[in-house]
Each structure stands twice: as structure tokens, then as C-alpha cells.
Design a protein around this motif. Structure first.
Motif, PDB file in Angstrom:
ATOM      1  N   VAL A   1       0.791  -1.246   0.076  1.00  0.00           N
ATOM      2  CA  VAL A   1      -0.120   0.121  -0.039  1.00  0.00           C
ATOM      3  C   VAL A   1       0.741   1.192   0.083  1.00  0.00           C
ATOM      4  CG1 VAL A   1      -1.673   1.151   1.383  1.00  0.00           C
ATOM      5  CG2 VAL A   1      -2.021  -1.104   1.276  1.00  0.00           C
ATOM      6  N   GLN A   2       0.739   2.024  -1.091  1.00  0.00           N
ATOM      7  CA  GLN A   2       1.165   3.506  -0.960  1.00  0.00           C
ATOM      8  C   GLN A   2       0.520   4.439  -0.313  1.00  0.00           C
ATOM      9  OE1 GLN A   2       4.743   3.153  -2.280  1.00  0.00           O
ATOM     10  NE2 GLN A   2       3.777   0.989  -2.125  1.00  0.00           N
ATOM     11  N   ASP A   3      -0.639   4.406  -0.923  1.00  0.00           N
ATOM     12  CA  ASP A   3      -1.948   5.350  -0.265  1.00  0.00           C
ATOM     13  C   ASP A   3      -3.337   4.654  -0.859  1.00  0.00           C
ATOM     14  OD1 ASP A   3      -2.380   6.053  -3.079  1.00  0.00           O
ATOM     15  OD2 ASP A   3      -0.916   7.349  -3.077  1.00  0.00           O
ATOM     16  N   HIS A   4      -4.354   5.658  -0.452  1.00  0.00           N
ATOM     17  CA  HIS A   4      -5.597   4.844  -0.798  1.00  0.00           C
ATOM     18  C   HIS A   4      -5.730   4.252  -2.238  1.00  0.00           C
ATOM     19  CE1 HIS A   4      -7.332   5.070   3.219  1.00  0.00           C
ATOM     20  NE2 HIS A   4      -6.926   6.366   3.293  1.00  0.00           N
ATOM     21  N   GLU A   5      -5.094   4.763  -3.226  1.00  0.00           N
ATOM     22  CA  GLU A   5      -5.421   4.753  -4.675  1.00  0.00           C
ATOM     23  C   GLU A   5      -4.337   4.039  -5.279  1.00  0.00           C
ATOM     24  OE1 GLU A   5      -6.582   8.179  -6.345  1.00  0.00           O
ATOM     25  OE2 GLU A   5      -8.441   8.461  -5.848  1.00  0.00           O
ATOM     26  N   ASN A   6      -3.337   3.387  -4.469  1.00  0.00           N
ATOM     27  CA  ASN A   6      -2.374   2.699  -5.027  1.00  0.00           C
ATOM     28  C   ASN A   6      -1.821   1.668  -4.264  1.00  0.00           C
ATOM     29  OD1 ASN A   6      -1.286   4.458  -7.768  1.00  0.00           O
ATOM     30  ND2 ASN A   6      -1.698   5.905  -6.196  1.00  0.00           N
ATOM     31  N   ARG A   7      -2.032   0.439  -4.907  1.00  0.00           N
ATOM     32  CA  ARG A   7      -2.020  -0.940  -3.863  1.00  0.00           C
ATOM     33  C   ARG A   7      -2.178  -2.275  -4.541  1.00  0.00           C
ATOM     34  NH1 ARG A   7      -7.113  -0.462   0.001  1.00  0.00           N
ATOM     35  NH2 ARG A   7      -8.288   1.248  -0.946  1.00  0.00           N
ATOM     36  N   TYR A   8      -1.815  -3.352  -4.037  1.00  0.00           N
ATOM     37  CA  TYR A   8      -2.542  -4.488  -4.537  1.00  0.00           C
ATOM     38  C   TYR A   8      -3.468  -5.058  -3.710  1.00  0.00           C
ATOM     39  CZ  TYR A   8       2.162  -4.679  -7.024  1.00  0.00           C
ATOM     40  OH  TYR A   8       3.126  -4.261  -7.650  1.00  0.00           O
TER      41      TYR A   8
ATOM     42  N   GLU B   1      -5.988 -26.464   0.336  1.00  0.00           N
ATOM     43  CA  GLU B   1      -5.881 -25.495  -0.681  1.00  0.00           C
ATOM     44  C   GLU B   1      -7.226 -25.680  -1.545  1.00  0.00           C
ATOM     45  OE1 GLU B   1      -3.607 -24.638  -4.848  1.00  0.00           O
ATOM     46  OE2 GLU B   1      -2.313 -24.993  -3.082  1.00  0.00           O
ATOM     47  N   ILE B   2      -7.816 -24.577  -1.892  1.00  0.00           N
ATOM     48  CA  ILE B   2      -9.142 -24.796  -2.637  1.00  0.00           C
ATOM     49  C   ILE B   2      -9.199 -23.955  -3.807  1.00  0.00           C
ATOM     50  CG2 ILE B   2     -10.550 -25.751  -0.781  1.00  0.00           C
ATOM     51  CD1 ILE B   2     -11.638 -22.814  -0.495  1.00  0.00           C
ATOM     52  N   ALA B   3      -8.413 -22.924  -3.847  1.00  0.00           N
ATOM     53  CA  ALA B   3      -8.132 -21.988  -5.133  1.00  0.00           C
ATOM     54  C   ALA B   3      -6.746 -21.513  -4.883  1.00  0.00           C
ATOM     55  CB  ALA B   3      -9.189 -21.003  -4.879  1.00  0.00           C
ATOM     56  N   SER B   4      -6.207 -20.708  -6.130  1.00  0.00           N
ATOM     57  CA  SER B   4      -4.995 -20.037  -6.293  1.00  0.00           C
ATOM     58  C   SER B   4      -5.049 -19.049  -7.289  1.00  0.00           C
ATOM     59  CB  SER B   4      -3.877 -21.124  -6.058  1.00  0.00           C
ATOM     60  OG  SER B   4      -3.692 -21.879  -7.381  1.00  0.00           O
ATOM     61  N   GLY B   5      -4.122 -18.313  -7.359  1.00  0.00           N
ATOM     62  CA  GLY B   5      -4.009 -17.387  -8.495  1.00  0.00           C
ATOM     63  C   GLY B   5      -2.452 -16.897  -8.543  1.00  0.00           C
ATOM     64  N   THR B   6      -2.051 -16.221  -9.553  1.00  0.00           N
ATOM     65  CA  THR B   6      -0.784 -15.867  -9.918  1.00  0.00           C
ATOM     66  C   THR B   6      -0.984 -14.586 -10.645  1.00  0.00           C
ATOM     67  OG1 THR B   6       0.219 -17.753  -9.875  1.00  0.00           O
ATOM     68  CG2 THR B   6       1.348 -15.998 -10.873  1.00  0.00           C
ATOM     69  N   MET B   7      -0.346 -13.366 -10.336  1.00  0.00           N
ATOM     70  CA  MET B   7      -0.319 -12.247 -11.210  1.00  0.00           C
ATOM     71  C   MET B   7       1.254 -11.560 -11.280  1.00  0.00           C
ATOM     72  SD  MET B   7      -1.743  -8.992  -9.038  1.00  0.00           S
ATOM     73  CE  MET B   7      -1.284  -8.395  -7.557  1.00  0.00           C
ATOM     74  N   SER B   8       1.714 -10.991 -12.210  1.00  0.00           N
ATOM     75  CA  SER B   8       3.017 -10.298 -12.472  1.00  0.00           C
ATOM     76  C   SER B   8       2.997  -8.698 -12.599  1.00  0.00           C
ATOM     77  CB  SER B   8       3.666 -11.083 -13.521  1.00  0.00           C
ATOM     78  OG  SER B   8       4.991 -10.423 -13.775  1.00  0.00           O
ATOM     79  N   ASP B   9       3.449  -7.995 -11.411  1.00  0.00           N
ATOM     80  CA  ASP B   9       3.624  -6.662 -11.389  1.00  0.00           C
ATOM     81  C   ASP B   9       4.408  -6.213 -10.525  1.00  0.00           C
ATOM     82  OD1 ASP B   9       1.679  -3.955 -12.372  1.00  0.00           O
ATOM     83  OD2 ASP B   9       2.364  -3.653 -10.296  1.00  0.00           O
ATOM     84  N   SER B  10       5.483  -5.334 -10.733  1.00  0.00           N
ATOM     85  CA  SER B  10       6.615  -4.957 -10.105  1.00  0.00           C
ATOM     86  C   SER B  10       6.352  -3.189  -9.613  1.00  0.00           C
ATOM     87  CB  SER B  10       7.863  -4.946 -10.535  1.00  0.00           C
ATOM     88  OG  SER B  10       7.927  -6.575 -10.842  1.00  0.00           O
ATOM     89  N   THR B  11       5.264  -2.692  -9.763  1.00  0.00           N
ATOM     90  CA  THR B  11       4.944  -1.199  -9.580  1.00  0.00           C
ATOM     91  C   THR B  11       5.406  -0.996  -8.062  1.00  0.00           C
ATOM     92  OG1 THR B  11       3.301  -1.514 -10.955  1.00  0.00           O
ATOM     93  CG2 THR B  11       3.430   0.648  -9.854  1.00  0.00           C
ATOM     94  N   PHE B  12       4.886  -1.529  -7.083  1.00  0.00           N
ATOM     95  CA  PHE B  12       4.898  -1.234  -5.582  1.00  0.00           C
ATOM     96  C   PHE B  12       5.850  -2.192  -5.108  1.00  0.00           C
ATOM     97  CE2 PHE B  12       0.198  -0.574  -6.769  1.00  0.00           C
ATOM     98  CZ  PHE B  12       0.653   0.845  -7.171  1.00  0.00           C
ATOM     99  N   THR B  13       6.203  -1.476  -3.881  1.00  0.00           N
ATOM    100  CA  THR B  13       7.268  -2.301  -2.789  1.00  0.00           C
ATOM    101  C   THR B  13       6.793  -1.885  -1.545  1.00  0.00           C
ATOM    102  OG1 THR B  13       8.697  -0.455  -2.613  1.00  0.00           O
ATOM    103  CG2 THR B  13       9.449  -2.018  -4.313  1.00  0.00           C
ATOM    104  N   SER B  14       7.297  -2.512  -0.544  1.00  0.00           N
ATOM    105  CA  SER B  14       6.500  -2.801   0.708  1.00  0.00           C
ATOM    106  C   SER B  14       6.479  -1.275   1.190  1.00  0.00           C
ATOM    107  CB  SER B  14       7.613  -3.377   1.836  1.00  0.00           C
ATOM    108  OG  SER B  14       7.175  -3.032   3.112  1.00  0.00           O
TER     109      SER B  14
END
Length: 619
Positions: free
Chosen positions: A344-351, A412-425
């Protein structure tokens, strides 16, 4: 944040996931490797350097009986030195020095003391304008020791030798950075056996602030201590969590530490609400460990806590690339939807991870400048009421995000993967999109599933080998296909016999029962040989091949190294490498690797081994 209920058909091209995805990422090097010394068909185990964190003092015993004030300094006033619960960095207590001159040391009675060859760390926080406070080490006596001085008001960090009651400055850093009051900083000291002392200061997000170094061989071991020279009312220093090795879960490598359990019982001091504060409350039932949980009910609520949010208390660490972390949720009516947000960077930028109870969905999203993009996940999920689900998220350093939805009884009943490097901790948060009478509960957010077994950025990280084999640090420029994370990897130059590489101490915190899997990057493109990774248990040989040899037309430096998955094992012993077609196996203490034979000499690149730590067992 817009609603995560997506109209129409999901674009299958964006759904890069599998139910085994996390196993392929977190599976591996770990669980219980290197237990004792066993004969593996003539391959003898070798000693390993200790690198797991060892607590020097975390002040959780509530006292200072292990320390002695300087009896020869009449200005020392220990009345302002206490163990307090007012500003803990880790746990519930820390050391506080309040507006006094204090000098005190410990040379016996603590859990451990640093020595040459160790890297050790301590957290420090000041308020009120502190000019001089010291962390001392290599302590021989009150008049003979090293110390690191931090001056918050002068933006200065310096290293000294204090010998025969006289100080000699060895090095300093006093430009190009600033130190802030009311902020936790970590002092890291890398004390090499050749007398090199490297002092690095990090902020609370593990970002390097400054560094200074010098060489001095006067002492190679000793005690620790703390000094402060502060005289104005309201001027204070806090120290906490002094450790040798990786500062797990506290700005260093991962450990399974609790990020948020809502035990503070206070939302207004911790969370910024974009909307729906009236729908958020801390309750004492139901809970998933501890005494409290978060309830969101009856409206749309969006709330965040970040490391850079002014005016709010910070949590004990935040997920970052390279971590695996988890949270728990529960719905009493399986209606509406709820999100856990991170990076989370702010309210409008996060995963965020969306659990949509109305649409039976489990999805991964990016949220950038107020716009949501769905990049992976599953639908067709039946959410049960009154059940605490766990979601485990692996956030890889290459920007891959893999999430698993885990039922407490069915796994485990579900899983998913995405790729994005925009944000860090920077932070975490919670959202809910509910109608009147609907609610959802969150609890027990933990981080640090992956125990890092070596990154090889500073050397061999305690790995050793046997026989006529050699281990060397290799750079990415020399082996771009084998070095997968950071700038260096481990080059295993095998001889004509079976080669064993071992590091028992790096595995001591791995979860053998909860997550018995190995992850490591292995590459032999330099010798054009097939690489397999195996596990052995009492039932025989099992394994999954990692990759075939690269084709002759592969471009130079092609990154064909892959992460591998092993089937579960029991008691692991070490990693065995051979020049034969089966080039990498794991062996237990119960069996010898009779299924492979020694081969010709060659070179195998080994990088980024990690072992999972199950946060399900951390309370």
C-alpha cells in the motif's frame, strides 16, 4: 476503490495460476535439512557456519541484571534507565534511557555475544533531540571497547575504539542523509575476522540510510553495552532486539512474525479510512488466535496502515518483495465481498486479494491511480460460513504474486498468480463491500514464510562442501543464466565423486511438518547437462525433473534456470550434487544416494535457496 465484482466473462489470458502454483514457488529447500552427522555412502557431512538469528537481548525478561554501570564515572545516573512497554520495536518491552548520562555494559549472563566473523544488529529510536548515544561491542571492560555513536541532531554516525579510557574515531558518515526523531533505525555491524568493521544504518523499511567502515584488530570478541549523554527533559533513547544474524521479521529476512493481530484494540490510532469508518470495529469474538479481531459490517469500508502515513502508529513490519505472508478471514453469511491489500502506497495505489462471496471468486488485482485491474485467480468457489480461511501470498522479487486460498480442513481450494513490480513494501489494509446485516472478520496477519538459506551477496553464507569439490561466489556477469536473484550465486565446481553441499544452521527454523518442500535455482548450462532435483525418504527415490539441457541455439546468457518442486520428504540431511545426469538430489539420513553414480567434473550454479516457515503455527 471500485467494486471488485467484474461484469461479463473473465479474460482467460490473464489467469496465470494453478492450484500447485505456490508449491512451485515456496516448495523447497527446507524442512529440517541437515540434522546431525550421517554417513551417506562415503559422503561425509561438513560443518556449517551459524547464520540463523540469535537473540543477544530483547529485554523481554523485564530486567537489566546482566548489566553493570560504570562505577568510576560519577556522572552516570542509572535512575533514568529502565525496561519499558512504552516503545517496543519487537515484542512488548524495550530499553529506555530518559534524560540522563548512562554507561553500562554486559560481559556475561546474556544469551550470546557478538565476535569477529558475526553480523549483528540492534534497533534504536530517539526523541527530543539526541546528540550522543552509543551501542558498544567487543567490550573488555568499561574502558576498553568499540562503540557506534548515533547523533540524530547532527545527522552523524561514527565508529570508535575506546581503549585505556581514551576514544579514537575510526570512521564516520555525516553527509548525504538525515536522521529523524521518533523513528526506528537499525544499526547493523558486520565484524569481519580480518578486523573490518562495517556499520550500516537502515530505516524501518530496511532502506539503507548510510554506511561507514574501518579496520581495527585490537579485539575480536567481548560484551555489549549502551551509553547515552542526554540531559534535557523529554529527551529519550530506546534500544530493542539486539541479535546476531538475520533480523528475522524486523526489517531483515523473513521469519513468521506477527504483523497485525489487532491486540492494540485501537483503530483510530492505526488506520486511515478512505470511507466507512463507522463499519469497522475490533471485537473479541470470533478470533483466530489472540484476544481480538477486526470486524467490518454493513457498509463499504476501505482502511490502510502504511510505514509513511503521518500521524498514525506503525505496525510491526510490512510485507515486501521476497516475503511470503498470510492473513485469515471469516464470513458469517457468505454475502458481499472483502479485500486484503498490501504494497500500500496510499488509498489509490496498492495490490489486493479479493474474496467475493456473492460471485464465488478469489482474484488478484492491482489498484493504480484509483483503477482496478484483475490479473489472476479462480471462480466457482463455495465459501462456507463460520470458517476461518487462510490466504497465503508469495510476493517474489521478480514481481510475481502467488496466492493460495486454504480451508482449515480441506487444504488449498483455490490459487492465482499475477505479475507486477510497480509497488514495494509500505503498508497493508482491509476493504469490505457489504450491505446492511452483512459482515466479515479479519485476523492474524503474519509475514515471513520463507527462510532464506543464502543469497551469496556477501560470500558463501556458511555453505560448505566435501572431497575434491570447490565452492566459489560467482557474479551475474560471469554466469547470467545461473544467478537469478541479486548480483551473485554459488558456483559448485564438482570433482569426480559425489559432491555434498551443506548448511545445517540455515535450516534450523524450517517447518519440516507444515511445509516440507525445497526451492532453489539450479543451472548447469555451462556443461549442457540435464538437471534434476530429487528427494529421498524411507519409501525410496521420488523426484520431479527441473529442466532439460538448453538447446544448442539458446542465446548466450539465457536464463533457463528454473525453480523446482520436490515431493514431501521426512528427515532431510543435505544437498548432493553430481556430475552425472542426475545432477542435484536431496538425501535423507535414512538412505544413501545409490540411484546415481559419480560423473565427470563440471560446474553447477546454485542460487536463492529458501525454506518455508508455516505461519499457520505462529501465535
Amino acid at each position: 476503490m471500485v467494486s471488485n465484482r467484474l461484469p461479463g466473462q473473465v479474460d482467460e489470458s490473464t489467469r496465470e495460476f494453478s492450484r500447485r502454483g505456490l508449491m512451485k514457488l515456496v516448495g523447497a529447500a527446507g524442512a529440517g535439512l541437515g540434522l546431525g552427522s550421517h554417513d551417506l555412502g562415503g559422503v561425509k557431512p561438513v560443518a556449517a557456519a551459524t547464520s540463523s538469528p540469535t537473540i543477544i537481548d530483547d529485554f523481554e525478561d523485564g530486567g537489566l541484571s546482566e548489566y553493570e554501570a560504570d562505577p568510576n564515572n560519577s556522572d552516570v545516573d542509572m535512575s533514568g534507565v529502565n525496561v519499558t512497554s512504552s516503545q517496543p520495536k519487537n515484542g512488548s518491552l524495550s530499553l529506555e534511557i530518559d534524560a540522563v548520562e548512562a554507561e553500562f555494559i554486559s560481559t556475561s549472563g546474556l544469551n550470546a555475544y557478538p565476535a569477529a566473523g558475526d553480523t549483528f544488529r540492534v534497533w534504536i529510536r530517539t526523541t527530543g533531540g539526541v546528540d550522543e548515544t552509543n551501542f558498544t561491542y567487543g567490550v573488555q571492560s568499561h574502558t576498553d571497547r568499540y562503540f557506534v555513536r548515533l547523533s540524530e541532531v547532527n545527522d552523524r554516525v561514527a565508529l570508535y575504539r575506546y581503549e585505556n579510557d581514551s576514544s579514537t574515531q575510526l570512521s564516520e558518515s555525516d553527509s548525504g542523509f538525515s536522521l529523524s526523531p521518533d523513528t526506528w533505525y537499525q544499526i547493523e555491524i558486520d565484524w569481519q575476522t580480518d578486523g573490518t568493521h562495517t556499520v550500516t544504518v537502515y530505516d524501518d523499511t530496511k532502506t539503507q540510510v548510510t554506511q561507514t567502515s574501518a579496520t581495527d584488530t585490537t579485539w575480536n570478541s567481548g560484551g555489549i553495552g549502551f551509553d547515552a549523554y542526554i540531559y534535557s527533559s523529554g529527551t529519550k533513547v530506546w534500544y530493542d532486539y539486539a541479535v546476531i544474524g538475520d533480523d528475522s521479521g524486523n526489517g531483515g529476512e523473513s521469519s513468521g512474525g506477527l504483523i497485525e493481530g489487532f491486540e492494540h484494540n485501537d483503530l483510530s490510532d492505526y488506520y486511515s479510512f478512505d470511507r466507512g469508518a463507522s463499519g469497522a470495529s475490533i471485537v473479541n469474538s470470533p478470533v483466530d488466535g489472540g484476544s481480538y479481531a477486526l470486524e467490518l459490517s454493513g457498509t463499504t469500508t476501505e482502511m490502510i496502515n502504511t510505514a509513511s502515513l503521518d500521524g498514525y502508529s506503525q505496525l510491526d513490519g510490512y510485507p515486501q518483495p521476497g516475503d511470503t505472508f498470510s492473513y485469515h478471514f471469516r464470513t458469517p453469511d457468505a454475502a458481499g465481498s472483502a479485500n486484503f491489500t498490501y504494497g500500500v502506497q496510499d488509498h489509490e495505489n496498492r495490490y489486493y486479494i479479493s474474496t467475493d462471496f456473492d460471485e464465488d471468486e478469489f482474484y488478484l488485482f492491482t489498484y493504480k491511480s484509483g483503477n482496478s485491474t484483475h490479473l489472476g485467480g479462480e471462480s466457482g468457489i463455495t465459501y462456507e460460513t463460520g470458517v476461518w480461511y487462510e490466504v497465503e501470498i508469495t510476493w517474489a522479487t521478480d514481481g510475481t504474486h502467488t496466492a493460495r486460498l486454504i480451508h482449515p480442513s480441506n487444504g488449498e481450494i483455490a490459487s492465482g498468480t499475477m505479475s507486477d513490480s510497480t509497488f514495494t513494501s509500505k503498508g497493508i489494509g482491509f476493504d469490505a463491500y457489504l450491505s446492511s446485516g452483512e459482515s466479515v472478520y479479519f485476523d492474524h496477519v503474519t509475514s515471513g514464510l520463507l527462510q532464506k538459506l543464502g543469497m551469496f551477496e556477501d560470500g558463501l553464507d556458511g555453505w560448505t562442501t566435501n572431497g575434491d569439490h570447490q565452492l566459489t561466489q560467482v557474479s551475474e556477469s560471469a554466469e547470467p543464466g545461473g544467478v537469478t536473484q541479486g548480483s551473485f550465486g554459488l558456483d559448485v565446481q564438482t570433482g569426480t565423486s559425489l559432491a555434498q553441499i551443506e548448511n545445517t544452521q540455515r535450516f534450523q527454523n524450517a517447518d519440516c511438518l507444515g511445509a516440507p518442500y525445497l526451492v532453489a535455482d539450479v543451472d548447469s548450462s555451462t556443461t549442457q547437462r540435464r538437471i534434476s532435483i530429487w528427494s529421498l525418504d524411507t519409501t525410496g527415490v521420488m523426484g520431479v525433473q527441473l529442466r532439460s539441457p538448453p538447446s544448442s541455439d539458446s542465446p548466450s546468457g539465457h536464463r533457463d534456470t528454473q525453480r523446482g518442486i520436490c515431493l514431501p520428504w521426512r528427515t532431510l540431511h543435505s544437498i548432493i550434487l553430481s556430475g552425472s545426469s542426475s545432477s542435484a538430489i536431496l538425501a535423507t539420513s535414512h538412505q544413501t544416494p545409490t540411484s546415481i553414480t559419480p560423473g565427470s567434473s563440471g560446474s553447477i550454479i546454485f542460487d536463492s535457496p529458501t525454506a518455508p516457515l508455516s505461519t499457520r503455527h505462529v501465535r
